[in-house]
Design a protein around this motif. Structure first.
Motif, PDB file in Angstrom:
ATOM      1  N   ASN A  76       0.880  -1.166   0.000  1.00 26.91           N
ATOM      2  CA  ASN A  76       0.000   0.000   0.000  1.00 26.91           C
ATOM      3  C   ASN A  76       0.918   1.216   0.000  1.00 26.91           C
ATOM      4  O   ASN A  76       1.571   1.505   1.006  1.00 26.91           O
ATOM      5  CB  ASN A  76      -0.897   0.007   1.241  1.00 26.91           C
ATOM      6  N   PRO A  77       1.000   1.939  -1.120  1.00 27.19           N
ATOM      7  CA  PRO A  77       1.937   3.062  -1.216  1.00 27.19           C
ATOM      8  C   PRO A  77       1.688   4.178  -0.204  1.00 27.19           C
ATOM      9  O   PRO A  77       2.582   4.971   0.065  1.00 27.19           O
ATOM     10  CB  PRO A  77       1.753   3.576  -2.647  1.00 27.19           C
ATOM     11  N   ARG A  78       0.508   4.214   0.392  1.00 33.14           N
ATOM     12  CA  ARG A  78       0.212   5.251   1.383  1.00 33.14           C
ATOM     13  C   ARG A  78       0.720   4.893   2.777  1.00 33.14           C
ATOM     14  O   ARG A  78       0.668   5.708   3.687  1.00 33.14           O
ATOM     15  CB  ARG A  78      -1.293   5.503   1.420  1.00 33.14           C
ATOM     16  N   GLU A  80      14.481  -8.920  -7.110  1.00 29.74           N
ATOM     17  CA  GLU A  80      13.561  -8.817  -8.235  1.00 29.74           C
ATOM     18  C   GLU A  80      12.165  -8.811  -7.610  1.00 29.74           C
ATOM     19  O   GLU A  80      11.788  -9.767  -6.925  1.00 29.74           O
ATOM     20  CB  GLU A  80      13.739 -10.015  -9.165  1.00 29.74           C
ATOM     21  N   ILE A  81      11.426  -7.726  -7.823  1.00 31.51           N
ATOM     22  CA  ILE A  81      10.209  -7.476  -7.047  1.00 31.51           C
ATOM     23  C   ILE A  81       8.959  -7.492  -7.914  1.00 31.51           C
ATOM     24  O   ILE A  81       8.920  -6.875  -8.982  1.00 31.51           O
ATOM     25  CB  ILE A  81      10.292  -6.095  -6.350  1.00 31.51           C
ATOM     26  N   GLU A  82       7.952  -8.191  -7.409  1.00 26.79           N
ATOM     27  CA  GLU A  82       6.602  -8.090  -7.961  1.00 26.79           C
ATOM     28  C   GLU A  82       5.774  -7.324  -6.925  1.00 26.79           C
ATOM     29  O   GLU A  82       5.633  -7.774  -5.787  1.00 26.79           O
ATOM     30  CB  GLU A  82       5.995  -9.470  -8.186  1.00 26.79           C
ATOM     31  N   ILE A  83       5.280  -6.165  -7.338  1.00 25.25           N
ATOM     32  CA  ILE A  83       4.497  -5.330  -6.424  1.00 25.25           C
ATOM     33  C   ILE A  83       3.017  -5.589  -6.671  1.00 25.25           C
ATOM     34  O   ILE A  83       2.538  -5.465  -7.789  1.00 25.25           O
ATOM     35  CB  ILE A  83       4.813  -3.834  -6.637  1.00 25.25           C
ATOM     36  N   VAL A  84       2.330  -5.957  -5.604  1.00 22.55           N
ATOM     37  CA  VAL A  84       0.885  -6.182  -5.674  1.00 22.55           C
ATOM     38  C   VAL A  84       0.218  -5.091  -4.842  1.00 22.55           C
ATOM     39  O   VAL A  84       0.317  -5.095  -3.613  1.00 22.55           O
ATOM     40  CB  VAL A  84       0.495  -7.575  -5.120  1.00 22.55           C
ATOM     41  N   GLU A  85      -0.414  -4.144  -5.519  1.00 25.84           N
ATOM     42  CA  GLU A  85      -1.171  -3.113  -4.805  1.00 25.84           C
ATOM     43  C   GLU A  85      -2.550  -3.697  -4.521  1.00 25.84           C
ATOM     44  O   GLU A  85      -3.483  -3.537  -5.289  1.00 25.84           O
ATOM     45  CB  GLU A  85      -1.230  -1.824  -5.614  1.00 25.84           C
ATOM     46  N   TYR A  86      -2.637  -4.393  -3.413  1.00 27.73           N
ATOM     47  CA  TYR A  86      -3.797  -5.214  -3.102  1.00 27.73           C
ATOM     48  C   TYR A  86      -5.077  -4.412  -2.884  1.00 27.73           C
ATOM     49  O   TYR A  86      -6.162  -4.977  -2.930  1.00 27.73           O
ATOM     50  CB  TYR A  86      -3.511  -6.126  -1.900  1.00 27.73           C
ATOM     51  N   LEU A  87      -4.969  -3.107  -2.683  1.00 25.54           N
ATOM     52  CA  LEU A  87      -6.181  -2.304  -2.549  1.00 25.54           C
ATOM     53  C   LEU A  87      -6.776  -1.980  -3.918  1.00 25.54           C
ATOM     54  O   LEU A  87      -7.951  -1.635  -4.020  1.00 25.54           O
ATOM     55  CB  LEU A  87      -5.904  -1.009  -1.784  1.00 25.54           C
ATOM     56  N   LYS A  88      -5.953  -2.081  -4.965  1.00 28.04           N
ATOM     57  CA  LYS A  88      -6.430  -1.841  -6.333  1.00 28.04           C
ATOM     58  C   LYS A  88      -6.908  -3.133  -6.992  1.00 28.04           C
ATOM     59  O   LYS A  88      -7.813  -3.114  -7.809  1.00 28.04           O
ATOM     60  CB  LYS A  88      -5.318  -1.224  -7.186  1.00 28.04           C
TER      61      LYS A  88
END
Length: 113
Positions: A7-9, A26-34
């Motif tokens: 969550n970027p916030r 090596e990163i997979e970013i999951v913005e789980y709120l989106k």
């Protein structure tokens, strides 16, 4: 590949992401709120963390206080709640090599890298 449920916030979430970048992961970013996690994803996270679903719930969230506080739900019902209301999921969660850690404190993330 290292996955972060992010969550970027959130300060702690940003700190964990910065740590992963600093370690050249090596990163997979999951913005789980989106993009809401599925029931299977939440179930797998709970399993990798070795906790009960209720332990992954953010109890300070407004939706928790209004809809869930004081209720005794089954593990499956708590998982369904997190799928329906992903804001309830504690953050950040970092996953690497079949292990997961909640980045509160950030030392938890260091342990699985």
């Amino acid at each position: 590949m290292t996955k972060i449920y992010h969550n970027p916030r959130c300060t702690k979430s940003r700190q964990s992401l910065a740590l992963l970048e600093e370690k050249n992961e090596e990163i997979e970013i999951v913005e789980y709120l989106k993009s809401n996690p599925t029931k299977q994803e939440v179930t797998e996270l709970v399993s990798m963390l070795g906790i009960k679903p209720l332990e992954l719930i953010r109890k300070g969230e407004k939706i928790y206080k209004e809809e869930f506080k004081g209720k005794e739900l089954s593990d499956e019902a708590w998982i369904e709640a997190m799928v329906s209301y992903p804001i309830l999921i504690e953050r950040p969660i970092v996953v690497k090599n079949g292990k997961a850690a909640i980045g509160r404190p950030i030392e938890n993330v260091i342990e699985i890298l």
